[in-house]
Design a protein around this motif. Structure first.
Motif, short mmCIF file in Angstrom:
data_model
loop_
_atom_site.label_atom_id
_atom_site.label_comp_id
_atom_site.label_asym_id
_atom_site.label_seq_id
_atom_site.Cartn_x
_atom_site.Cartn_y
_atom_site.Cartn_z
N ARG A 1 -88.98 22.96 16.33
CA ARG A 1 -89.96 23.66 15.55
C ARG A 1 -89.83 23.90 14.02
O ARG A 1 -90.67 23.76 13.44
N PRO A 2 -88.67 24.34 13.46
CA PRO A 2 -88.36 24.58 12.29
C PRO A 2 -88.88 23.27 11.26
O PRO A 2 -88.68 23.64 10.16
N PHE A 3 -88.64 22.11 11.90
CA PHE A 3 -89.07 20.96 11.03
C PHE A 3 -90.39 20.25 11.37
O PHE A 3 -90.57 19.13 10.76
N ARG A 4 -91.22 20.84 11.68
CA ARG A 4 -92.44 20.32 12.09
C ARG A 4 -93.64 20.66 11.01
O ARG A 4 -94.60 20.13 10.85
N SER A 5 -93.00 21.38 9.94
CA SER A 5 -94.05 21.55 8.80
C SER A 5 -93.03 21.52 7.54
O SER A 5 -91.95 21.70 7.37
N VAL A 6 -93.61 21.11 6.32
CA VAL A 6 -93.07 20.71 5.15
C VAL A 6 -92.41 22.16 4.48
O VAL A 6 -91.33 22.31 4.14
#
Length: 255
Positions: free
Chosen positions: A215-220
């Motif tokens: 989850r922490p890497f799903r948005s810039v």
């Protein structure tokens, strides 16, 4: 010489506490606590630190029968530190609410400390349990390798990984007044690595890796925030822990 009347005292059982900081992760926390109930070696204490959640996270923890501690101060550093402070276990194990530990996790941690009495903390690997299935294995390796390659030169040793690490309670008590617990914009595991690793060896935990969320890497925005916090965590320790100075201290003060 042993006789039939000789009384042999069995060694005291090591007490183990698991600390889980949580903020608005009720569903994930329920899954994590279910996995902890399936451990081959059950923890003696599970502490969920509720960091001002607005969802049902606290209710989930209470329903699971674990200890719930409230922490209104924002940030993982404050929540985690509060959990460590109130831990009763000889060993303090840490994972995140969205983690899924393998059934042998607690058992492997206990065995690692028993086999290496000189090591104050252990940290283990991880793999993604969500996201594109074909990419999970390769992305988890890249993520962990990048973390180690970025953090190890600044530390002079292996960094702790916040989703899968454990430490002796006495090691935490030795450095708890030095950690930056009141700064929500730091990575608590990297900050802890600076302070624990200064005087205590950090070992690698074997066994199965920890299941973690992508989850922490799903948005810039989320990725940038993690990068910013990582760099900031390193910089707040300068100039005292400027790499050449720190490397020299570690090389000269350890046997």
């Amino acid at each position: 010489m042993l006789t039939p009347d000789t009384h042999i005292e069995s060694p005291e059982r090591v007490q183990i506490t698991v600390v889980i900081p949580v903020k608005n992760d009720a569903v994930e926390l329920a899954r994590c606590l279910s996995a902890l109930r399936l451990q081959t070696r059950l923890a003696d204490e599970i502490i969920v630190v509720n960091n001002a959640s607005s969802d049902a996270s606290a209710k989930v923890a209470i329903a699971a029968g674990v200890t719930v501690i409230e922490c209104s101060e924002p940030g993982i550093p404050a929540a985690s530190s509060r959990g460590y402070d109130l831990s009763a276990g000889d060993l303090i194990l840490r994972l995140d609410a969205d983690c899924v530990p393998p059934t042998s996790w607690v058992e492997h941690v206990e065995a690692a400390f028993a086999d290496h009495p000189d090591v104050a903390a252990f940290t283990g690997g991880a793999y993604f349990i969500d996201g594109p299935r074909p990419l999970r294995a390769v992305l988890s390796r890249i993520y962990l390798l990048a973390y180690v390659l970025a953090a190890a030169p600044a530390l002079g040793h292996r960094p702790l990984f916040g989703s899968n690490f454990a430490m002796r309670r006495e090691a935490w008590h030795a450095i708890r007044s030095a950690v930056h617990r009141h700064d929500p914009e730091l990575h608590d595991d990297l900050d802890l690595s600076f302070h624990l690793g200064e005087h205590h060896p950090v070992g690698r935990l074997g066994g199965e890796p920890m299941g973690i969320s992508m989850r922490p890497f799903r948005s810039v925005i989320s990725f940038r925030r993690r990068m910013y916090r990582g760099f900031r965590t390193v910089l707040v320790h300068w100039p005292h822990d400027f790499p050449p100075s720190r490397w020299y201290r570690l090389a000269t003060q350890r046997p």
